[in-house]
Write an enzyme that holds these catalytic residues in place. Structure first.
Site, PDB file in Angstrom:
ATOM      1  N   ASP A   1       4.097  -4.371  -5.688  1.00  0.00           N
ATOM      2  CA  ASP A   1       4.661  -5.540  -5.156  1.00  0.00           C
ATOM      3  C   ASP A   1       6.000  -5.500  -4.997  1.00  0.00           C
ATOM      4  OD1 ASP A   1       2.072  -6.826  -5.108  1.00  0.00           O
ATOM      5  OD2 ASP A   1       2.536  -8.111  -6.711  1.00  0.00           O
TER       6      ASP A   1
ATOM      7  N   GLU B   1       0.732  -1.204  -0.043  1.00  0.00           N
ATOM      8  CA  GLU B   1       0.167  -0.097   0.034  1.00  0.00           C
ATOM      9  C   GLU B   1       0.796   1.194   0.139  1.00  0.00           C
ATOM     10  OE1 GLU B   1      -2.976  -0.016  -0.873  1.00  0.00           O
ATOM     11  OE2 GLU B   1      -3.194  -2.317  -0.524  1.00  0.00           O
TER      12      GLU B   1
HETATM   13 ZN    ZN Z   1      -2.243  -2.578  -4.934  1.00  0.00          ZN
END
Ligand code: ZN
Length: 442
Positions: free
Chosen positions: A179, A116
Site C-alpha cells: 500500500d 500489485e
Molecule cells: Zn496485496
C-alpha cells in the site's frame, strides 16, 4: 549566501525481505505460473483493454523502485467480476474486470496496479515461499525440499499456477508495504495518491453485510490501512495540484469492460474434486540422487530437488490443490533430508532425529497424528524406523502417511509415502517395492 533547497519529504523506505531466490528465479517462476494462469483463467480477450492496462502499468512500473532489476512486466485483463488483481513474481500482473469496473477513476485503478507492482518490487511472493520452505518442512510439495535447496526445486515442483497459491499468500505486513510503496509510485507517476485509500475504502464498504471481496483473501486487510496510506500522502507533501485523477481513455475502457460477456465461474470445490489417479504401473523407472538410487513406477512423475537428495514422485493427478490454493501431494512419495547427526547404528539418535522431523511435520500439518509409533526395520541393510501417521488429505478425507527414516552422513533421510486412507491398500505394495529398491551410496 545560498539557499538550501527544501529537504525532500521523508518517504518510507522498504527493502525486499529475506529471500532464498534470485530476482531471475522470480522471473522464471513467475513466467511459468503466468503461462499456466493464462491457460486456466478466463481472459477478457479484449486487445484494447490489455493495451490500455499495459500502457498504464508501464507508466507506473517506470517509477517502481526495483533495485536495478529489469522485470519483464506483463499486464492481462481477467474476465472475472470479483474485485481482485494479482501479480506473480517477476512482474506478471493480472487485473480482474471487476477491479476496473469498481474503480471510479483512473487513479483508483492505477492504485490497485501500483499495489500489485509493489508486491513484485518487494519480491513478496518468493519471500513468502522462502518462509514456507523453511517453516513447512511438512508434507505437501515442500516436503521434498530442505534447507538450502530452495530455488531449483521450487521451480521444478511449483512451476504451475495452482501451486502458485503459495506465491500469493501475503502477510498483513506485506500488504501494508505494498500500500505504502504503491502510494509513492502513484505520486511519482503523477497520479492523485489518494486513489489508494479511496479504493480500499470502497472495498471495505463492500464487506459490510456481505462476503468480503476476494481481494482480501489474497491480500489480507492490514489494520489502519486507510490511515497508513493517508500518512504516507502527507509524508510525500500532500496531493500535488496537477495530480491526474481520470482520463477519457479510462472511461472508454471501463465502458468496454462493462460490455464484455460475463463468464461463469466453475462452482467452488470443482478444482478439488479430482478423480483418483491411475494405479501405479508395475514397470519401474530408476532415479538417481547423490545419496541414493531407487526405482519408482514409470507412470509417476519425478520432481527432483535442486540439491540432488530431496525429491518427490507422484502420479498424474496426485498433486492436488486443497481448495485454498495450497498444493499438496495426495498420492505419491516425498523424500527429504533433515539436518541430524549421529551414528547411523545408534537407535537413540535415530529415534530423536525422527521425532524432530515428525514434530516439524506436525507444526505445518496440525491434524497429523501418529497412528503407529517407530518400529525398527532395515532399508538397504541400514537401521531404519517406520512410523505411520494419519492426516487430512488434500483430496478430501483422511490420508495415511508412512514415514521411513534412516540416519545417513547427509542427515536424516526420510521417505514419506502418501495416499488417501480409502485407497492406501492400492499403494501399500508399491511403496514397499520402492523402499526395497533404495540403494544408498557408499
Ligand atoms: Zn496485496
Amino acid at each position: 549566501m545560498f539557499f538550501v533547497p527544501e529537504a525532500p519529504a521523508q518517504r518510507t523506505q522498504f527493502k525486499p525481505g529475506w529471500n532464498k531466490f534470485s530476482p531471475q528465479d522470480d522471473i522464471n517462476l513467475g513466467k511459468r505460473a503466468a503461462t499456466d494462469a493464462e491457460k486456466q483463467l478466463p481472459l477478457c480477450n479484449a486487445p484494447k483493454v490489455d493495451a490500455y492496462l499495459t500502457q498504464l502499468g508501464t507508466r507506473l512500473a517506470q517509477k517502481l523502485p526495483t533495485g536495478g532489476v529489469q522485470y519483464p512486466f506483463e499486464f492481462h485483463c481477467v474476465n472475472d467480476k470479483a474485485i481482485n488483481a494479482f501479480a506473480l513474481p517477476g512482474g506478471y500482473v493480472f487485473v480482474n474486470r471487476g477491479a476496473i469496473e469498481a474503480a471510479d477513476n483512473e487513479a483508483q485503478l492505477a492504485a490497485v496496479m501500483a499495489h500489485e507492482l509493489s508486491h513484485v518490487a518487494l519480491r513478496h511472493g518468493t519471500n513468502q515461499a522462502t518462509k514456507a520452505l523453511v517453516a513447512e518442512t511438512g508434507l505437501g510439495i515442500f516436503g521434498a525440499v530442505f534447507g538450502d535447496s530452495a530455488g531449483g526445486a521450487l521451480l521444478t515442483t511449483l512451476g504451475n499456477f495452482t501451486a502458485g497459491g503459495v506465491l500469493l499468500r501475503y502477510s498483513r505486513t506485506a500488504e501494508s508495504q505494498a500500500d505504502v510503496m504503491g502510494t509513492q509510485v502513484l505520486y511519482d507517476a503523477g497520479y492523485d495518491p489518494r486513489g489508494m485509500a479511496q479504493f480500499f475504502e470502497k472495498l471495505e464498504a463492500e464487506t459490510k453485510g456481505k462476503n468480503p471481496p476476494e481481494f482480501f483473501s489474497d491480500h489480507p486487510n492490514p489494520e489502519h490501512r486507510v490511515g497508513r496510506v493517508d500518512e504516507e500522502v502527507d509524508k510525500l507533501g500532500g496531493v500535488p495540484p496537477n495530480a491526474r485523477r481520470d482520463s477519457a481513455e479510462f472511461e472508454a475502457i471501463k465502458r468496454e469492460v462493462l460490455a464484455l460477456p460475463v463468464v461463469k465461474k466453475p462452482s467452488p470445490g470443482a478444482a478439488g474434486a479430482v478423480s483418483a489417479p491411475a494405479l501405479p504401473s508395475r514397470n519401474f523407472a530408476e532415479y538417481q540422487a547423490n545419496a541414493y538410487t531407487l526405482k519408482y513406477p514409470d507412470n509417476w512423475k519425478k520432481y527432483p530437488g535442486s540439491n540432488g537428495d530431496g525429491a518427490s514422485f507422484a502420479p498424474e493427478g496426485g498433486v492436488v490443490d486443497d481448495g485454498t490454493g495450497h498444493s499438496g501431494i495426495a498420492y505419491g512419495l516425498i523424500i527429504g533430508v533433515a539436518q541430524a547427526q549421529g551414528d547411523p547404528n545408534d537407535g537413540k539418535a535415530l529415534n530423536s532425529a525422527t521425532s524432530q522431523v515428525i514434530q516439524d511435520l506436525q507444526k505445518s500439518n496440525p491434524s497429523m497424528k501418529v497412528t503407529r509409533q517407530g518400529e525398527r526395520l532395515r532399508l538397504n541393510g541400514q537401521p531404519g524406523l517406520s512410523t505411520y501417521l494419519s492426516n487430512v488429505s488434500p483430496s478430501g478425507g483422511q490420508e495415511t502417511d508412512w514415514v521411513v527414516t534412516v540416519l545417513r552422513p547427509q542427515g536424516l533421510v526420510y521417505f514419506v509415502c502418501v495416499a488417501p486412507q480409502s485407497a492406501y491398500d492400492n499403494y501399500d505394495k508399491t511403496f514397499s517395492l520402492i523402499l526395497d529398491s533404495v540403494r544408498f551410496s557408499r
